[in-house]
Design a protein around this motif. Structure first.
Motif, mmCIF file in Angstrom:
data_model
loop_
_atom_site.group_PDB
_atom_site.id
_atom_site.type_symbol
_atom_site.label_atom_id
_atom_site.label_comp_id
_atom_site.label_asym_id
_atom_site.label_seq_id
_atom_site.Cartn_x
_atom_site.Cartn_y
_atom_site.Cartn_z
ATOM 1 N N ALA A 1 0.838 -1.203 0.000
ATOM 2 C CA ALA A 1 0.000 0.000 0.000
ATOM 3 C C ALA A 1 0.874 1.255 0.000
ATOM 4 O O ALA A 1 0.622 2.205 -0.752
ATOM 5 N N LYS A 2 1.899 1.281 0.840
ATOM 6 C CA LYS A 2 2.807 2.418 0.893
ATOM 7 C C LYS A 2 3.547 2.606 -0.430
ATOM 8 O O LYS A 2 3.762 3.720 -0.896
ATOM 9 N N GLU A 3 3.931 1.474 -1.050
ATOM 10 C CA GLU A 3 4.632 1.549 -2.325
ATOM 11 C C GLU A 3 3.727 2.136 -3.401
ATOM 12 O O GLU A 3 4.178 2.906 -4.259
ATOM 13 N N SER A 4 2.450 1.804 -3.366
ATOM 14 C CA SER A 4 1.523 2.343 -4.361
ATOM 15 C C SER A 4 1.416 3.860 -4.242
ATOM 16 O O SER A 4 1.359 4.565 -5.254
ATOM 17 N N ILE A 5 1.398 4.369 -3.016
ATOM 18 C CA ILE A 5 1.343 5.823 -2.803
ATOM 19 C C ILE A 5 2.612 6.475 -3.320
ATOM 20 O O ILE A 5 2.583 7.532 -3.951
ATOM 21 N N ARG A 6 3.748 5.822 -3.079
ATOM 22 C CA ARG A 6 5.030 6.356 -3.542
ATOM 23 C C ARG A 6 5.066 6.455 -5.058
ATOM 24 O O ARG A 6 5.656 7.401 -5.622
ATOM 25 N N LEU A 7 4.429 5.522 -5.740
ATOM 26 C CA LEU A 7 4.429 5.510 -7.200
ATOM 27 C C LEU A 7 3.409 6.464 -7.796
ATOM 28 O O LEU A 7 3.358 6.635 -9.014
ATOM 29 N N SER B 1 1.887 17.204 -3.637
ATOM 30 C CA SER B 1 3.271 16.747 -3.651
ATOM 31 C C SER B 1 3.828 16.666 -2.230
ATOM 32 O O SER B 1 3.257 17.228 -1.300
ATOM 33 N N PRO B 2 4.951 15.970 -2.048
ATOM 34 C CA PRO B 2 5.584 15.936 -0.726
ATOM 35 C C PRO B 2 6.006 17.323 -0.265
ATOM 36 O O PRO B 2 5.963 18.292 -1.037
ATOM 37 N N VAL B 3 6.434 17.410 0.986
ATOM 38 C CA VAL B 3 6.796 18.693 1.596
ATOM 39 C C VAL B 3 7.783 19.445 0.709
ATOM 40 O O VAL B 3 8.795 18.897 0.259
ATOM 41 N N LEU B 4 7.512 20.721 0.449
ATOM 42 C CA LEU B 4 8.414 21.561 -0.334
ATOM 43 C C LEU B 4 9.533 22.118 0.533
ATOM 44 O O LEU B 4 10.678 22.224 0.102
ATOM 45 N N ARG B 5 9.177 22.481 1.758
ATOM 46 C CA ARG B 5 10.147 23.096 2.663
ATOM 47 C C ARG B 5 9.598 22.965 4.081
ATOM 48 O O ARG B 5 8.386 23.025 4.294
ATOM 49 N N MET B 6 10.486 22.754 5.073
ATOM 50 C CA MET B 6 10.025 22.661 6.450
ATOM 51 C C MET B 6 11.163 23.029 7.396
ATOM 52 O O MET B 6 12.334 23.043 7.019
ATOM 53 N N LYS C 1 10.587 8.064 9.420
ATOM 54 C CA LYS C 1 11.641 7.969 8.411
ATOM 55 C C LYS C 1 11.130 7.423 7.085
ATOM 56 O O LYS C 1 11.523 7.885 6.013
ATOM 57 N N ASP C 2 10.233 6.422 7.154
ATOM 58 C CA ASP C 2 9.763 5.799 5.917
ATOM 59 C C ASP C 2 8.783 6.681 5.142
ATOM 60 O O ASP C 2 8.382 6.351 4.033
ATOM 61 N N LEU C 3 8.397 7.825 5.712
ATOM 62 C CA LEU C 3 7.469 8.722 5.028
ATOM 63 C C LEU C 3 8.111 10.035 4.601
ATOM 64 O O LEU C 3 7.462 10.857 3.945
ATOM 65 N N GLU C 4 9.371 10.239 4.951
ATOM 66 C CA GLU C 4 10.010 11.542 4.736
ATOM 67 C C GLU C 4 9.979 11.999 3.289
ATOM 68 O O GLU C 4 9.726 13.167 3.001
ATOM 69 N N ASP C 5 10.216 11.075 2.335
ATOM 70 C CA ASP C 5 10.305 11.482 0.933
ATOM 71 C C ASP C 5 8.958 11.488 0.229
ATOM 72 O O ASP C 5 8.874 11.799 -0.962
ATOM 73 N N LYS C 6 7.890 11.141 0.920
ATOM 74 C CA LYS C 6 6.560 11.132 0.298
ATOM 75 C C LYS C 6 5.513 11.705 1.236
ATOM 76 O O LYS C 6 4.335 11.354 1.173
#
Length: 465
Positions: free
Chosen positions: A159-165, A359-364, A372-377
């Motif tokens: 499920a997480k991989e599908s969101i990443r894609l 999109s994922p976070v632009l700036r924070m 950690k497993d969600l940082e890039d998405k």
């Protein structure tokens, strides 16, 4: 096996072909579709579904029967006949269905009928091609077309991989709640349509004239109505004949050399930075006007190398554009962070998201709670769901949070509604604390995307016993 759409296509609505490139993004109206592009990177390819036609599998009682013209089409990719029949029974009442028993058939249908499909509901595990390869291959071949994918799986990692894609969301199997499935499908389609409307609304506020030129030969590909007014011509054909290639016949000779040099320099250097120039030009009725324009080069678009220009009879529109860019730059540079824990007294942190693209976070800054497993998405939707799982499940918390979904924030911005600060209480690491979140949004003047700045601050903290 599948009833083709060719007969229905003959009766389908096809809008006039219009192509519009503007300095802050490219918008193309082509055969019922709105395509938006920013610097060659696709944002939308959204269908105007004035007409919806259906396709049926061989199990349909009548291949010649049709559904109402305004019914949306859903692709259902499911290998198990029983599961496919179950899902069919839930969705058939409200949607046209394209049924695929394997991944290859699903991809074939997506590529053939993608501009008519409102959503793809696919199982992560399919014969011949899994759901992830379907998403990847579809995006590779039809990168200019966005269809929300909803992936069905019983595996959380998948499920997480599908969101990443790039899947819109996932549905956990087995499906026990029919209303939940229906709500997710309806929500995903509604969100895609809302983005279409946002792009349309943005186009309505493009001020001044828009000119699209072939970057190779300088021929006019498109102008909007305002350009015809500025040059006092009745039609595009009349304008093209009057101004010639790169407007050589219209711009006064003593100005044209400088203007043409600027255009050639920008095109030859493939410079996509906006540049304002001014010159005098003749109109179709013989008047002399001074105009201002901002030009931009777009390379390797689906329609070739393009040069666009935004034209105005005065520099007010230009000044407003650059004022918006300056204000937006300050907005994107703002945000206060203390770099302490969320439960520490005086804590502050911020995050920026592109709500339009999800999109994922632009700036924070000052944010340490993202897994950690969600940082890039870590999109706003993931943020909303993650913090909803952490907050105290009081009735006040739950009810307050419902007004701050991504869709609700976008609608609030477009409707110029005030978005009030939100106080949510948490119980984490032995601390009970309340975080106040303020929601500031601004439209990117170059792309029209809605950007959210979420500023957090701790307003109350107590250590548990």
């Amino acid at each position: 096996m599948y009833y083709t759409l060719h007969e229905a296509e003959k009766a389908a609505y096809v809008s006039p072909c219009e192509v519009t490139y503007v300095t802050h993004g490219m918008y193309v109206f082509m055969k019922g579709r709105l395509i938006a592009d920013n610097n060659g990177c696709h944002i939308y390819d959204l269908c105007f579904r004035n007409t919806h036609v259906s396709a049926y599998d061989s199990s349909s009682s009548s291949k010649d029967s049709t559904l109402p013209a305004n019914t949306k089409t859903v692709l259902l990719a499911e290998a198990n006949p029983q599961n496919r029949a179950f899902l069919d029974s839930i969705l058939r009442l409200n949607y046209n269905l394209l049924l695929a028993p394997d991944g290859e058939q699903a991809l074939k249908l997506l590529l053939e009928y993608g501009d008519r499909i409102s959503l793809a509901l696919v199982n992560a595990v399919l014969p011949k091609m899994d759901g992830f390869k379907i998403i990847r291959k579809f995006h590779e071949v039809r990168s200019n077309l966005q269809i929300p994918f909803v992936v069905m799986t019983d595996n959380l990692d998948l499920a997480k991989e599908s969101i990443r894609l790039g899947a819109y969301q996932f549905i956990h199997l087995p499906i026990m709640d029919k209303s939940m499935l229906k709500a997710k499908i309806d929500g995903a389609i509604k969100n895609a349509e809302m983005l279409q409307q946002l792009a349309l609304n943005y186009m309505e506020y493009v001020p001044g004239g828009v000119v699209l030129l072939n970057a190779r030969n300088g021929k006019i590909l498109y102008v909007n109505g305002c350009v015809l007014d500025i040059f006092e011509c009745k039609s595009v054909e009349e304008l093209s004949e009057f101004v010639g290639d790169r407007f050589k016949n219209a711009i006064l000779p003593e100005d044209y050399k400088v203007v043409n040099q600027d255009l050639l320099e920008q095109i030859s250097n493939k410079n996509d930075v906006t540049k304002q120039i001014t010159y005098r030009t003749k109109t179709g009725k013989g008047k002399i006007k001074r105009v201002y324009h901002v030009g931009k080069f777009y390379k390797k678009t689906p329609y070739g190398d393009i040069f666009s220009a935004f034209i105005s009879e005065d520099d007010v529109a230009m000044k407003k554009y650059f004022t918006r860019k300056e204000a937006f730059a300050k907005f994107m540079a703002s945000g206060i962070a203390t770099n302490t824990k969320s439960y520490d007294p005086g804590y502050r942190g911020f995050l920026f998201w592109n709500l339009t693209k999800n999109s994922p976070v632009l700036r924070m800054g000052g944010i340490s709670y993202i897994p950690k497993d969600l940082e890039d998405k870590y999109t706003y939707e993931i943020h909303y769901k993650y913090l909803s799982s952490l907050m105290l499940q009081s009735e006040t918390n739950v009810m307050n949070a419902l007004d701050y979904t991504r869709e609700k924030l976008i609608l609030d911005y477009m409707n110029k509604c005030i978005v009030h600060s939100l106080d949510i209480s948490y119980d984490v690491a032995g601390y009970k604390f309340t975080i106040r979140s303020s929601f500031d949004m601004m439209m990117d003047p170059d792309s029209g995307d809605i950007i959210l700045k979420l500023q957090n601050e701790s307003v109350k903290t107590t250590k548990g016993c």
